[in-house]
Design a protein around this motif. Structure first.
Motif, mmCIF file in Angstrom:
data_model
loop_
_atom_site.group_PDB
_atom_site.id
_atom_site.type_symbol
_atom_site.label_atom_id
_atom_site.label_comp_id
_atom_site.label_asym_id
_atom_site.label_seq_id
_atom_site.Cartn_x
_atom_site.Cartn_y
_atom_site.Cartn_z
ATOM 1 N N TYR A 187 -12.256 5.379 -7.243
ATOM 2 C CA TYR A 187 -11.668 4.225 -7.930
ATOM 3 C C TYR A 187 -12.465 2.954 -7.646
ATOM 4 O O TYR A 187 -13.237 2.873 -6.684
ATOM 5 C CB TYR A 187 -10.214 4.025 -7.484
ATOM 6 N N ASN A 188 -12.234 1.965 -8.503
ATOM 7 C CA ASN A 188 -12.848 0.654 -8.278
ATOM 8 C C ASN A 188 -11.999 -0.097 -7.249
ATOM 9 O O ASN A 188 -10.889 -0.547 -7.564
ATOM 10 C CB ASN A 188 -12.912 -0.131 -9.593
ATOM 11 N N CYS A 189 -12.486 -0.204 -6.036
ATOM 12 C CA CYS A 189 -11.732 -0.825 -4.943
ATOM 13 C C CYS A 189 -12.201 -2.255 -4.736
ATOM 14 O O CYS A 189 -13.405 -2.503 -4.549
ATOM 15 C CB CYS A 189 -11.891 -0.019 -3.654
ATOM 16 N N LEU A 190 -11.266 -3.170 -4.766
ATOM 17 C CA LEU A 190 -11.561 -4.593 -4.619
ATOM 18 C C LEU A 190 -11.494 -4.941 -3.143
ATOM 19 O O LEU A 190 -10.435 -4.908 -2.531
ATOM 20 C CB LEU A 190 -10.543 -5.414 -5.415
ATOM 21 N N ASP A 191 -12.635 -5.289 -2.565
ATOM 22 C CA ASP A 191 -12.734 -5.433 -1.110
ATOM 23 C C ASP A 191 -12.658 -6.897 -0.701
ATOM 24 O O ASP A 191 -13.036 -7.797 -1.451
ATOM 25 C CB ASP A 191 -14.050 -4.829 -0.617
ATOM 26 N N CYS A 192 -12.167 -7.102 0.510
ATOM 27 C CA CYS A 192 -12.093 -8.455 1.067
ATOM 28 C C CYS A 192 -13.339 -8.715 1.905
ATOM 29 O O CYS A 192 -13.645 -7.961 2.841
ATOM 30 C CB CYS A 192 -10.840 -8.614 1.930
ATOM 31 N N ALA A 193 -14.058 -9.786 1.594
ATOM 32 C CA ALA A 193 -15.298 -10.102 2.290
ATOM 33 C C ALA A 193 -15.063 -10.517 3.735
ATOM 34 O O ALA A 193 -16.002 -10.572 4.517
ATOM 35 C CB ALA A 193 -16.039 -11.216 1.548
ATOM 36 N N LEU A 194 -13.794 -10.823 4.093
ATOM 37 C CA LEU A 194 -13.494 -11.225 5.464
ATOM 38 C C LEU A 194 -13.257 -10.018 6.370
ATOM 39 O O LEU A 194 -13.085 -10.166 7.576
ATOM 40 C CB LEU A 194 -12.252 -12.126 5.484
ATOM 41 N N ILE A 210 -6.846 6.511 10.301
ATOM 42 C CA ILE A 210 -7.964 7.075 9.549
ATOM 43 C C ILE A 210 -8.819 5.948 8.982
ATOM 44 O O ILE A 210 -8.369 4.803 8.852
ATOM 45 C CB ILE A 210 -7.488 7.995 8.412
ATOM 46 N N LYS A 211 -10.043 6.301 8.635
ATOM 47 C CA LYS A 211 -10.999 5.351 8.062
ATOM 48 C C LYS A 211 -11.639 6.022 6.864
ATOM 49 O O LYS A 211 -12.182 7.130 6.971
ATOM 50 C CB LYS A 211 -12.053 4.990 9.115
ATOM 51 N N VAL A 212 -11.550 5.372 5.697
ATOM 52 C CA VAL A 212 -12.084 5.990 4.482
ATOM 53 C C VAL A 212 -13.092 5.053 3.818
ATOM 54 O O VAL A 212 -12.925 3.828 3.815
ATOM 55 C CB VAL A 212 -10.953 6.333 3.482
ATOM 56 N N PRO A 213 -14.154 5.618 3.254
ATOM 57 C CA PRO A 213 -15.135 4.779 2.550
ATOM 58 C C PRO A 213 -14.613 4.378 1.175
ATOM 59 O O PRO A 213 -13.882 5.132 0.523
ATOM 60 C CB PRO A 213 -16.350 5.712 2.430
ATOM 61 N N ILE A 214 -14.971 3.175 0.752
ATOM 62 C CA ILE A 214 -14.580 2.694 -0.579
ATOM 63 C C ILE A 214 -15.769 1.971 -1.209
ATOM 64 O O ILE A 214 -16.712 1.547 -0.518
ATOM 65 C CB ILE A 214 -13.352 1.755 -0.511
ATOM 66 N N SER A 215 -15.713 1.805 -2.519
ATOM 67 C CA SER A 215 -16.746 1.045 -3.224
ATOM 68 C C SER A 215 -16.114 0.415 -4.453
ATOM 69 O O SER A 215 -15.053 0.844 -4.916
ATOM 70 C CB SER A 215 -17.914 1.944 -3.629
ATOM 71 N N GLY A 233 -5.972 -6.183 -13.665
ATOM 72 C CA GLY A 233 -6.289 -4.795 -13.940
ATOM 73 C C GLY A 233 -7.688 -4.354 -13.559
ATOM 74 O O GLY A 233 -8.170 -3.331 -14.060
ATOM 75 N N LEU A 234 -8.339 -5.084 -12.654
ATOM 76 C CA LEU A 234 -9.723 -4.756 -12.320
ATOM 77 C C LEU A 234 -9.841 -3.544 -11.408
ATOM 78 O O LEU A 234 -10.837 -2.832 -11.442
ATOM 79 C CB LEU A 234 -10.398 -5.967 -11.679
ATOM 80 N N GLY A 235 -8.839 -3.293 -10.567
ATOM 81 C CA GLY A 235 -8.946 -2.152 -9.663
ATOM 82 C C GLY A 235 -7.840 -2.145 -8.626
ATOM 83 O O GLY A 235 -6.810 -2.817 -8.778
ATOM 84 N N ILE A 236 -8.082 -1.385 -7.556
ATOM 85 C CA ILE A 236 -7.122 -1.252 -6.465
ATOM 86 C C ILE A 236 -7.514 -2.198 -5.340
ATOM 87 O O ILE A 236 -8.691 -2.281 -4.960
ATOM 88 C CB ILE A 236 -7.080 0.202 -5.936
ATOM 89 N N ALA A 237 -6.534 -2.900 -4.794
ATOM 90 C CA ALA A 237 -6.793 -3.833 -3.688
ATOM 91 C C ALA A 237 -5.917 -3.464 -2.498
ATOM 92 O O ALA A 237 -4.845 -2.870 -2.651
ATOM 93 C CB ALA A 237 -6.516 -5.264 -4.123
ATOM 94 N N LEU A 238 -6.398 -3.804 -1.322
ATOM 95 C CA LEU A 238 -5.633 -3.645 -0.085
ATOM 96 C C LEU A 238 -5.235 -5.046 0.350
ATOM 97 O O LEU A 238 -6.055 -5.803 0.867
ATOM 98 C CB LEU A 238 -6.486 -2.953 0.984
ATOM 99 N N LEU A 239 -3.950 -5.392 0.115
ATOM 100 C CA LEU A 239 -3.523 -6.785 0.269
ATOM 101 C C LEU A 239 -2.302 -6.917 1.163
ATOM 102 O O LEU A 239 -1.445 -6.011 1.204
ATOM 103 C CB LEU A 239 -3.207 -7.381 -1.098
#
Length: 303
Positions: A187-194, A210-215, A233-239
């Motif tokens: 999936y398109n994962c929206l990452d936090c630069a912090l 657990i630790k999973v890779p995203i992009s 609707g751009l992607g999945i975020a961890l917020l």
């Protein structure tokens, strides 16, 4: 020794250097002071003062005892002030610092209710993502979102910071719902630069940490901006849920893999150590804790 009042009188005499002056300061008779000291000496089976017609001095035992007696007297005075402060009305200016997202979304909206409850308090609120030094900048309280508060400060937990996976219902309809954390690579994962680790997300799940890779196509250094990207609707975020709680409750965002949460930080109210916490600070922290609730109100929609 049964009567601590004897120690208080003894400490006052040692402080004043005179029975008469101690009696004057305590507004009791000189005879009462003399009787109390004599009783204390009898109880301890030792002399505490060397007396002459013109001079009063402590014996070696008296000097040692005076240190403890003075400490007891000071503690009693502190206790009295602390009890009195509980019944005092909070007043004065309270200088508060808080991070931008949490401050704008949750602290600022709470202030009208707080000020209505405590009309003699004035709030000087600074919303910033660069918390300064409490002493240098004169803050009474800092509301911090962190995994480890400054050990030089007193920190009271207000709420956990739960970060969850989310996207719009339309995004999941188009691309499907991930069944496991490992599916996130698709999936398109929206990452936090912090984030401390770029390209990875960490979770606490049923099997532990657990630790999973995203992009993905977007990385931003601000959670509010990430939330907007997810809402479009751009992607999945961890917020953090304190950022998107309203959107979750309204159904504008939808959680996925809810059993995998990232709980690495907490919201703390931080202040300088003090023997007696000023009542205006105590009132604010208690109010904020009550306002947020045992289960934070922004987490009410989480199952």
């Amino acid at each position: 020794m049964q009567d601590l009042n004897l120690l208080v009188i003894f400490a006052r005499v040692a402080e004043a250097g005179s029975f008469s002056e101690a009696a004057r300061r305590m507004d009791i008779s000189r005879a009462a002071v003399s009787k109390a000291v004599a009783k204390l000496e009898k109880d301890l089976s030792t002399r505490l003062f060397l007396r002459s017609t013109r001079h009063l001095s402590l014996t070696e035992t008296g000097t040692a005892l005076s240190e403890y007696a003075t400490r007891i007297m000071e503690e009693a005075e502190h206790a009295e002030r602390a009890v009195n402060s509980l019944h005092a009305e909070p007043r004065g200016t309270l200088k508060v610092s808080v991070s931008s997202s949490f401050g704008t979304r949750h602290v600022a909206p709470a202030l009208p209710c707080f000020l209505a409850r405590y009309p003699k308090i004035k709030i000087d609120l600074t919303i910033t993502d660069h918390p300064g030094d409490l002493i240098e900048e004169g803050y009474d309280v800092q509301i911090r979102v962190t995994s480890e508060p400054d050990h030089n400060l007193v920190a009271r937990k207000i709420a956990p910071v739960r970060r969850i996976l989310c996207a719009t219902p339309q995004y999941f309809q188009q691309w499907g719902v991930p069944k496991t954390p490992e599916d996130l690579e698709k999936y398109n994962c929206l990452d936090c630069a912090l984030s401390a680790e770029q390209g990875y997300w960490r979770f606490n799940g049923p099997e532990g940490k657990i630790k999973v890779p995203i992009s993905g196509t977007l990385r931003i250094n601000d959670n509010d901006a990430l939330a907007q990207a997810a809402l479009h609707g751009l992607g999945i975020a961890l917020l953090p849920t304190y950022t998107i709680g309203l959107e979750l409750q309204k159904g504008r965002l939808q959680t996925v893999l809810p059993e995998y949460l990232s709980v690495e930080r907490h919201i703390y109210a931080c202040y300088l150590p003090s023997r007696h916490l000023p009542i205006k600070i105590r009132a604010f922290i208690n109010f904020l804790s009550e306002y947020v609730g045992d289960i934070p109100y922004w987490d009410k929609s989480l199952k």
